[in-house]
Design an enzyme around this catalytic site. Structure first.
Site, PDB file in Angstrom:
ATOM      1  N   HIS A 190       0.826  -1.202   0.000  1.00  0.00           N
ATOM      2  CA  HIS A 190       0.000   0.000   0.000  1.00  0.00           C
ATOM      3  C   HIS A 190       0.868   1.263   0.000  1.00  0.00           C
ATOM      4  O   HIS A 190       0.480   2.281  -0.570  1.00  0.00           O
ATOM      5  CB  HIS A 190      -0.914   0.024   1.233  1.00  0.00           C
ATOM      6  CG  HIS A 190      -1.969  -1.024   1.226  1.00  0.00           C
ATOM      7  ND1 HIS A 190      -1.737  -2.303   1.668  1.00  0.00           N
ATOM      8  CD2 HIS A 190      -3.262  -0.986   0.818  1.00  0.00           C
ATOM      9  CE1 HIS A 190      -2.845  -3.010   1.549  1.00  0.00           C
ATOM     10  NE2 HIS A 190      -3.786  -2.242   1.031  1.00  0.00           N
ATOM     11  N   ASP A 260      -4.678  -5.986  -8.075  1.00  0.00           N
ATOM     12  CA  ASP A 260      -4.835  -5.275  -6.811  1.00  0.00           C
ATOM     13  C   ASP A 260      -4.996  -3.792  -7.141  1.00  0.00           C
ATOM     14  O   ASP A 260      -4.853  -3.355  -8.290  1.00  0.00           O
ATOM     15  CB  ASP A 260      -3.626  -5.537  -5.902  1.00  0.00           C
ATOM     16  CG  ASP A 260      -3.977  -5.433  -4.419  1.00  0.00           C
ATOM     17  OD1 ASP A 260      -5.019  -4.835  -4.094  1.00  0.00           O
ATOM     18  OD2 ASP A 260      -3.211  -5.947  -3.588  1.00  0.00           O
TER      19      ASP A 260
END
Length: 361
Positions: A190, A260
């Site tokens: 992230h 993702d």
């Protein structure tokens, strides 16, 4: 029918805005991913899902709803689900009078968790939860941690298969993640670009093993924003070698591949240079993804990053830099539920659901 709607985007709040509707009606948009900001209570969530389906019935409504610390909806009757590590512990620690009884009890509990998870979401109109996590718990990755069932790929495989079976009983597909494995790399994709320096054979024998063992059963796979430099310089989600040569050709996977989130740090740099979401989406689609996710952007500059992605992919089609893929579209549609769901009131007294709650650890 659109020839291919690969984009999965988010919406701003607890009800659709006019801007949300305009984006969702675009033929290149194939799905929505929901977050905690899209939740107030069950009635509101159900109404939001109905609003989305009124825009287009074929839109795939997704959520990251694994249990433990990754569970978007936790109140107003939703069952707080345990982290997946609890099922691995049950496998290893439950009392048994005959060998294997603890493992069977753990699998039964995982099936129950999958059923509860899927049935509650479907009762509110959600189509797909992006679970189970197939990563191994090597004790190195904080972002994975207790989201993993266990450190043994055999245990992970059987518990994940059991959870997926429970989801299927609720009429919901599933998505194994994060191929070929995020459990060894310490960094969080992230906010960083994780690197796993191990050789291909080690990864295939350990972390990627569940994908081979489950290749006939998995409905969808999400690749990791992790670089495995001994295999490819690109993260797995942008690597033809990982997605086409290994996942599809070597392991035999035939379901959908979902990227993702393209807004994550692990997707912002390719080949040593920063890339836009459109460039990242085109790279992921070219590598072998059927769907690409861009998350948490509807609240950024009034959703300008989403609009830029839709416009950018549209231009790529017109200019011949990307062509819609009917096979990929069929894989997307295969993730939609095919049967009716029980509403919440009926679910609360449904015998399988009541029994499943009793089996949760």
């Amino acid at each position: 029918m659109t020839p291919h709607a690969p984009l999965v985007i988010d919406v701003a709040g607890i009800r659709l805005t006019d801007a949300d509707r305009a984006r969702l009606s675009h033929p290149l948009v194939g799905g929505v991913i929901l977050f905690s900001r899209n939740w107030r209570d069950r009635a509101q969530l159900t109404a939001l899902c109905r609003q989305i389906k009124r825009v287009r019935r074929d839109l795939l409504i997704c959520v990251d709803h694994e249990g433990g610390r990754v569970q978007r909806f936790r109140t107003d009757g939703f069952t707080p689900l345990p982290p997946m590590r609890d099922f691995g512990r049950l496998w290893r620690e439950a009392p048994e009078t005959r060998p294997g009884e603890a493992a069977l009890a753990a699998c039964n509990a995982a099936t129950a968790a999958g059923y509860v998870l899927g049935a509650e979401l479907r009762a509110c109109g959600v189509d797909l939860s992006l679970t189970p996590v197939l990563d191994l718990d090597h004790g190195r990755s904080d972002v994975i941690g207790d989201r993993a069932f266990d450190g043994d790929p055999r245990v992970v495989t059987l518990l994940a298969q059991a959870l997926a079976h429970g989801l299927r009983l609720a009429g919901m597909a599933h998505c194994g993640k994060h191929f070929p494995g995020h459990g060894w790399a310490k960094a969080d994709s992230h906010v960083d670009l994780p690197v796993d320096e191990r050789p291909l054979q080690t990864i295939l024998t350990e972390d990627a093993a569940p994908y081979g063992w489950l290749s006939a059963a998995l409905a969808a796979v999400m690749p990791a924003h992790v670089v495995y430099p001994q295999v490819d310089a690109r993260p797995a989600g942008f690597s033809r070698r990982w997605l086409r040569d290994i996942l599809r050709d070597r392991l035999g996977f035939t379901g959908a591949v979902l990227s993702d989130d393209l807004s994550m740090a692990g997707a912002r740099v390719l080949d040593g240079r920063p890339v836009t979401p459109t460039e990242a989406a085109l790279a992921a689609l070219d590598a072998g993804c059927d769907l690409v996710l861009l998350c948490n952007q509807s609240t950024v500059a009034d959703g300008a990053p989403i609009d830029d992605l839709i416009d950018g992919l549209s231009r790529a089609v017109i200019e011949g830099r990307w062509a819609p893929n009917e096979t990929a579209e069929a894989r997307r549609r295969a993730l939609l539920p095919t049967g009716p769901a029980l509403d919440w009131e009926a679910l609360m007294t449904e015998p399988r659901y009541v029994h499943a709650l009793e089996l949760l650890p």
